[in-house]
Design an enzyme around this catalytic site. Structure first.
Site, PDB file in Angstrom:
ATOM      1  N   ASP A   1      -8.306  -2.660  43.779  1.00 35.58           N
ATOM      2  CA  ASP A   1      -6.923  -2.319  43.457  1.00 35.58           C
ATOM      3  C   ASP A   1      -6.369  -3.096  42.272  1.00 35.58           C
ATOM      4  OD1 ASP A   1      -7.231  -4.538  45.334  1.00 35.58           O
ATOM      5  OD2 ASP A   1      -5.054  -4.677  45.299  1.00 35.58           O
ATOM      6  N   HIS A   2      -7.220  -3.831  41.570  1.00 41.69           N
ATOM      7  CA  HIS A   2      -6.765  -4.734  40.510  1.00 41.69           C
ATOM      8  C   HIS A   2      -6.176  -4.018  39.296  1.00 41.69           C
ATOM      9  CE1 HIS A   2      -9.701  -6.787  42.997  1.00 41.69           C
ATOM     10  NE2 HIS A   2      -9.311  -7.949  42.524  1.00 41.69           N
ATOM     11  N   GLY A   3      -6.533  -2.747  39.110  1.00 42.32           N
ATOM     12  CA  GLY A   3      -6.054  -2.020  37.938  1.00 42.32           C
ATOM     13  C   GLY A   3      -4.547  -1.946  37.851  1.00 42.32           C
ATOM     14  N   VAL A   4      -3.864  -1.901  38.990  1.00 43.18           N
ATOM     15  CA  VAL A   4      -2.402  -1.868  38.980  1.00 43.18           C
ATOM     16  C   VAL A   4      -1.833  -3.224  38.619  1.00 43.18           C
ATOM     17  CG1 VAL A   4      -0.352  -1.629  40.436  1.00 43.18           C
ATOM     18  CG2 VAL A   4      -2.155   0.086  40.553  1.00 43.18           C
ATOM     19  N   SER A   5      -2.371  -4.271  39.197  1.00 47.59           N
ATOM     20  CA  SER A   5      -1.790  -5.599  38.989  1.00 47.59           C
ATOM     21  C   SER A   5      -2.136  -6.194  37.629  1.00 47.59           C
ATOM     22  CB  SER A   5      -2.229  -6.550  40.109  1.00 47.59           C
ATOM     23  OG  SER A   5      -3.638  -6.596  40.205  1.00 47.59           O
TER      24      SER A   5
ATOM     25  N   TYR B   1      -0.458 -14.006  51.830  1.00 46.89           N
ATOM     26  CA  TYR B   1      -0.547 -15.193  50.977  1.00 46.89           C
ATOM     27  C   TYR B   1       0.791 -15.938  51.013  1.00 46.89           C
ATOM     28  CZ  TYR B   1      -4.594 -12.736  48.994  1.00 46.89           C
ATOM     29  OH  TYR B   1      -5.778 -12.080  48.825  1.00 46.89           O
TER      30      TYR B   1
ATOM     31  N   LYS C   1      -6.122 -10.754  56.129  1.00 44.56           N
ATOM     32  CA  LYS C   1      -6.848 -11.378  55.020  1.00 44.56           C
ATOM     33  C   LYS C   1      -6.042 -12.563  54.512  1.00 44.56           C
ATOM     34  CE  LYS C   1      -8.058 -10.344  50.174  1.00 44.56           C
ATOM     35  NZ  LYS C   1      -8.218  -9.261  49.185  1.00 44.56           N
TER      36      LYS C   1
ATOM     37  N   GLY D   1     -11.345 -13.632  48.104  1.00 42.77           N
ATOM     38  CA  GLY D   1     -12.267 -14.225  47.146  1.00 42.77           C
ATOM     39  C   GLY D   1     -11.579 -15.047  46.089  1.00 42.77           C
TER      40      GLY D   1
ATOM     41  N   GLY E   1     -13.012  -9.065  45.676  1.00 40.62           N
ATOM     42  CA  GLY E   1     -13.097  -8.097  44.602  1.00 40.62           C
ATOM     43  C   GLY E   1     -13.905  -8.583  43.419  1.00 40.62           C
ATOM     44  N   ARG E   2     -13.293  -9.422  42.576  1.00 42.47           N
ATOM     45  CA  ARG E   2     -13.912  -9.823  41.313  1.00 42.47           C
ATOM     46  C   ARG E   2     -15.235 -10.545  41.492  1.00 42.47           C
ATOM     47  NH1 ARG E   2      -8.263 -12.121  39.113  1.00 42.47           N
ATOM     48  NH2 ARG E   2      -8.075 -12.358  41.364  1.00 42.47           N
TER      49      ARG E   2
END
Length: 267
Positions: free
Chosen positions: A26-30, A146, A177, A202, A230-231
């Site tokens: 989902d990183h593309g949005v952030s 978080y 998570k 991660g 993810g990364r």
């Protein structure tokens, strides 16, 4: 438990080990289209073939990654979003619904809450609404919890992480998570306060594969239910091989040394 939720959870959690390897995409949005998230069909193929249990994607990305062949993999639709371009990047807002996720064939949904942020109350309200709707449809909810805000000097502090995990449990998550606290003893205290599976995040990409695998192994030894990374996976030199090594640790209880051997690394 709702039968539909049980069936969907088994597409996210391994039904024998009750653990999971989840890969957020989902990183593309952030932060935009990172390396590893351009050709989504190729990325998903590698992740599924490597043995991941599920991926996390925003609703519009599903069409970019649908393959029509190859191994199946669980689908979790992420409902929360914010961008690094915002003056309030930690303030997540809902951008999709449980019903939209079901229409896309999702096995679960996820929400992201940053406790301690000035907009915490709105994120908690969103989470409460999603939890109620997901429960009514029998859809599992993954809560990404978080602590990020002016009163949080260290988001990895064991007491802070335990608080985050407990909020996820108490507001209806089926899987939570949180960041890894750095050692098994403190992370076990996080686990002991939760009656649902806890998976570790991660974080930023790590330089050492061994360090990633050691963190996964230690979290499992402490009673964790796997990982949501993810990364450190999709930007790895060989994501498919790394996932196979992780699969051994998470689902087969192999040692870090044995996992490293499958990667062709020594020591």
């Amino acid at each position: 438990m709702h039968l539909g939720k049980q069936i969907r959870l088994e597409r996210i959690l391994n039904r024998d080990t009750r653990r999971a390897i989840i890969v957020p995409l989902d990183h593309g949005v952030s932060v935009g289209p990172l390396s590893g998230l351009t050709d989504m069909r190729q990325t998903l193929s590698r992740i599924a073939t490597g043995g991941a249990n599920a991926v996390v994607m925003h609703k519009g990305l599903v069409r970019c990654g649908h393959r029509g062949s190859g191994p199946d993999i669980g689908l979790i639709i992420h409902l929360s979003a914010s961008t690094a371009l915002s003056p309030y990047p930690n303030a997540k807002t809902l951008v999709a619904s449980v019903e939209e996720a079901l229409r896309l064939g999702a096995d679960g949904v996820s929400v992201h809450v940053n406790l301690g942020d000035e907009n915490e109350r709105m994120m908690l309200e969103d989470m409460g609404q999603v939890s109620a709707t997901a429960a009514s449809w029998g859809v599992p909810m993954l809560a990404m919890m978080y602590a990020r805000g002016p009163k949080v000097p260290n988001e990895y502090d064991p007491d802070v992480v335990a608080h985050c995990a407990r909020v996820g449990v108490e507001l209806g998550a089926d899987v939570v998570k949180v960041p890894y606290t750095g050692d098994m003893d403190s992370f076990q205290r996080v686990i002991d306060a939760c009656c649902i599976p806890v998976v570790i995040a991660g974080g930023p990409k790590m330089d050492s594969v061994r360090a990633v695998l050691q963190m996964v192994s230690d979290s499992i030894s402490a009673g964790g239910a796997g990982l949501s990374m993810g990364r450190n996976i999709f930007q790895a030199e060989d994501p498919q091989a790394l996932l196979k090594a992780m699969h051994g640790i998470v689902h087969d209880d192999v040692s870090v040394e044995q996992a490293m051997e499958t990667l062709g690394h020594v020591g």
